[in-house]
Scaffold this motif. Sequence first.
Motif, PDB file in Angstrom:
ATOM      1  N   GLU A 199       0.828  -1.209   0.000  1.00  0.00           N
ATOM      2  CA  GLU A 199       0.000   0.000   0.000  1.00  0.00           C
ATOM      3  C   GLU A 199       0.856   1.249   0.000  1.00  0.00           C
ATOM      4  N   ARG A 200       1.917   1.235   0.815  1.00  0.00           N
ATOM      5  CA  ARG A 200       2.791   2.407   0.911  1.00  0.00           C
ATOM      6  C   ARG A 200       3.569   2.612  -0.389  1.00  0.00           C
ATOM      7  N   LYS A 201       3.963   1.526  -1.005  1.00  0.00           N
ATOM      8  CA  LYS A 201       4.697   1.641  -2.274  1.00  0.00           C
ATOM      9  C   LYS A 201       3.798   2.234  -3.354  1.00  0.00           C
ATOM     10  N   ILE A 202       2.542   1.837  -3.334  1.00  0.00           N
ATOM     11  CA  ILE A 202       1.592   2.385  -4.298  1.00  0.00           C
ATOM     12  C   ILE A 202       1.424   3.884  -4.073  1.00  0.00           C
ATOM     13  N   GLN A 203       1.320   4.274  -2.802  1.00  0.00           N
ATOM     14  CA  GLN A 203       1.201   5.693  -2.470  1.00  0.00           C
ATOM     15  C   GLN A 203       2.424   6.466  -2.955  1.00  0.00           C
ATOM     16  N   LEU A 204       3.585   5.865  -2.735  1.00  0.00           N
ATOM     17  CA  LEU A 204       4.824   6.530  -3.120  1.00  0.00           C
ATOM     18  C   LEU A 204       4.911   6.685  -4.627  1.00  0.00           C
ATOM     19  N   GLN A 205       4.542   5.628  -5.355  1.00  0.00           N
ATOM     20  CA  GLN A 205       4.594   5.710  -6.815  1.00  0.00           C
ATOM     21  C   GLN A 205       3.628   6.765  -7.338  1.00  0.00           C
ATOM     22  N   ARG A 206       2.465   6.843  -6.712  1.00  0.00           N
ATOM     23  CA  ARG A 206       1.508   7.879  -7.104  1.00  0.00           C
ATOM     24  C   ARG A 206       2.073   9.261  -6.811  1.00  0.00           C
ATOM     25  N   GLY A 207       2.736   9.366  -5.660  1.00  0.00           N
ATOM     26  CA  GLY A 207       3.342  10.647  -5.303  1.00  0.00           C
ATOM     27  C   GLY A 207       4.406  11.064  -6.310  1.00  0.00           C
ATOM     28  N   LEU A 208       5.224  10.106  -6.733  1.00  0.00           N
ATOM     29  CA  LEU A 208       6.268  10.386  -7.719  1.00  0.00           C
ATOM     30  C   LEU A 208       5.669  10.895  -9.031  1.00  0.00           C
ATOM     31  N   SER A 209       4.524  10.321  -9.395  1.00  0.00           N
ATOM     32  CA  SER A 209       3.881  10.723 -10.655  1.00  0.00           C
ATOM     33  C   SER A 209       3.344  12.146 -10.589  1.00  0.00           C
ATOM     34  N   GLN A 210       3.161  12.662  -9.368  1.00  0.00           N
ATOM     35  CA  GLN A 210       2.650  14.017  -9.200  1.00  0.00           C
ATOM     36  C   GLN A 210       3.748  15.077  -9.193  1.00  0.00           C
ATOM     37  N   LEU A 211       4.978  14.630  -9.079  1.00  0.00           N
ATOM     38  CA  LEU A 211       6.093  15.576  -9.059  1.00  0.00           C
ATOM     39  C   LEU A 211       6.338  16.154 -10.447  1.00  0.00           C
ATOM     40  N   THR A 212       7.041  17.266 -10.492  1.00  0.00           N
ATOM     41  CA  THR A 212       7.423  17.823 -11.783  1.00  0.00           C
ATOM     42  C   THR A 212       8.485  16.924 -12.411  1.00  0.00           C
ATOM     43  N   THR A 213       8.716  17.093 -13.684  1.00  0.00           N
ATOM     44  CA  THR A 213       9.727  16.293 -14.379  1.00  0.00           C
ATOM     45  C   THR A 213      11.095  16.464 -13.728  1.00  0.00           C
ATOM     46  N   LYS A 214      11.449  17.698 -13.413  1.00  0.00           N
ATOM     47  CA  LYS A 214      12.756  17.959 -12.810  1.00  0.00           C
ATOM     48  C   LYS A 214      12.871  17.315 -11.433  1.00  0.00           C
ATOM     49  N   GLN A 215      11.785  17.348 -10.658  1.00  0.00           N
ATOM     50  CA  GLN A 215      11.810  16.736  -9.335  1.00  0.00           C
ATOM     51  C   GLN A 215      11.981  15.222  -9.436  1.00  0.00           C
ATOM     52  N   ARG A 216      11.257  14.592 -10.370  1.00  0.00           N
ATOM     53  CA  ARG A 216      11.384  13.139 -10.552  1.00  0.00           C
ATOM     54  C   ARG A 216      12.804  12.777 -10.964  1.00  0.00           C
ATOM     55  N   LYS A 217      13.356  13.558 -11.857  1.00  0.00           N
ATOM     56  CA  LYS A 217      14.702  13.289 -12.346  1.00  0.00           C
ATOM     57  C   LYS A 217      15.722  13.435 -11.217  1.00  0.00           C
ATOM     58  N   ALA A 218      15.574  14.473 -10.420  1.00  0.00           N
ATOM     59  CA  ALA A 218      16.511  14.705  -9.315  1.00  0.00           C
ATOM     60  C   ALA A 218      16.414  13.586  -8.276  1.00  0.00           C
ATOM     61  N   SER A 270       6.963  17.247  -0.943  1.00  0.00           N
ATOM     62  CA  SER A 270       5.747  16.948  -1.698  1.00  0.00           C
ATOM     63  C   SER A 270       5.366  15.482  -1.552  1.00  0.00           C
ATOM     64  N   LEU A 271       6.364  14.604  -1.574  1.00  0.00           N
ATOM     65  CA  LEU A 271       6.097  13.167  -1.454  1.00  0.00           C
ATOM     66  C   LEU A 271       5.447  12.822  -0.124  1.00  0.00           C
ATOM     67  N   LYS A 272       5.858  13.505   0.934  1.00  0.00           N
ATOM     68  CA  LYS A 272       5.296  13.226   2.259  1.00  0.00           C
ATOM     69  C   LYS A 272       3.790  13.465   2.293  1.00  0.00           C
ATOM     70  N   GLU A 273       3.327  14.358   1.438  1.00  0.00           N
ATOM     71  CA  GLU A 273       1.904  14.657   1.398  1.00  0.00           C
ATOM     72  C   GLU A 273       1.106  13.483   0.838  1.00  0.00           C
ATOM     73  N   PHE A 274       1.787  12.604   0.071  1.00  0.00           N
ATOM     74  CA  PHE A 274       1.091  11.501  -0.571  1.00  0.00           C
ATOM     75  C   PHE A 274       1.247  10.183   0.194  1.00  0.00           C
ATOM     76  N   ILE A 275       2.068  10.188   1.236  1.00  0.00           N
ATOM     77  CA  ILE A 275       2.278   8.969   2.004  1.00  0.00           C
ATOM     78  C   ILE A 275       1.607   9.119   3.366  1.00  0.00           C
ATOM     79  N   LYS A 276       0.531   8.417   3.551  1.00  0.00           N
ATOM     80  CA  LYS A 276      -0.238   8.524   4.784  1.00  0.00           C
ATOM     81  C   LYS A 276       0.447   7.719   5.904  1.00  0.00           C
ATOM     82  N   PRO A 277       0.393   8.206   7.124  1.00  0.00           N
ATOM     83  CA  PRO A 277       0.966   7.456   8.256  1.00  0.00           C
ATOM     84  C   PRO A 277       0.305   6.092   8.382  1.00  0.00           C
ATOM     85  N   THR A 278       1.113   5.095   8.701  1.00  0.00           N
ATOM     86  CA  THR A 278       0.583   3.741   8.873  1.00  0.00           C
ATOM     87  C   THR A 278      -0.092   3.607  10.232  1.00  0.00           C
ATOM     88  N   SER A 279      -1.278   3.028  10.235  1.00  0.00           N
ATOM     89  CA  SER A 279      -1.998   2.813  11.511  1.00  0.00           C
ATOM     90  C   SER A 279      -1.700   1.427  12.024  1.00  0.00           C
TER      91      SER A 279
END
Length: 211
Positions: free
Chosen positions: A146-165, A201-210
């Motif tokens: 679940e967390r990996k899915i969240q992270l991948q979604r977060g990465l897709s929301q970043l700008t091109t330069k942010q993803r590259k960096a 920005s990525l932290k906004e897409f990764i919800k704390p684990t309960s």
Amino acid sequence: MNRNPKEQPNSTFIPSKHLETVKVFEEKSDCDIWNAFNRGDEMAFNYLYRTYVHELYQFGSQYSRDSSLVKDSIQNLFIYLRKKRGDLKEVTNIKGYLFRSIQREIIKNIKANTSIEGFEESFLDSHFQIVVSPEVSFIKSESETERKIQLQRGLSQLTTKQRKAILLFYEEELSYKEIAEIMNFSEVKTARKLIYRALASLKEFIKPTSY
């Protein structure tokens, strides 16, 4: 972070017949290896190719899904380097130099083969996709699916330069200075700020684990 390409996971796949070549150069600095290659040392050339070809392919595949184009670009790069031996400038970080070089080579080849009128490098950048391997330290703590899915979604929301960096910093383990050079930033702090903002920005897409 581990900056030594000899200690990367893919080095374990080097055939035994080439291990002697690795042993000769594994204790040498990038500068010494490059100078040996530039002087015409064939073992140094073989070492460079076998050490970096896999990483160059992974990085190049972020720009194009055409595996033939990526492989041809890598081949062309090493043919060029071999032909220019003796006239090459000193290199203190081989990986950074090769990444900048393959980036230019792939962009050149895509431009030559594209049918898009008025092709611009910005078009290519907008299609840059990040593929993160499970070995990346940033991903290790996010072991749950679940967390990996969240992270991948977060990465897709970043700008091109942010993803590259992010890719260059975590996947390729390059320094801020090396990232700035590859991304053509005039100042190192630009690369540092870009990564910090991407992480925020990525932290906004990764919800704390309960629990």
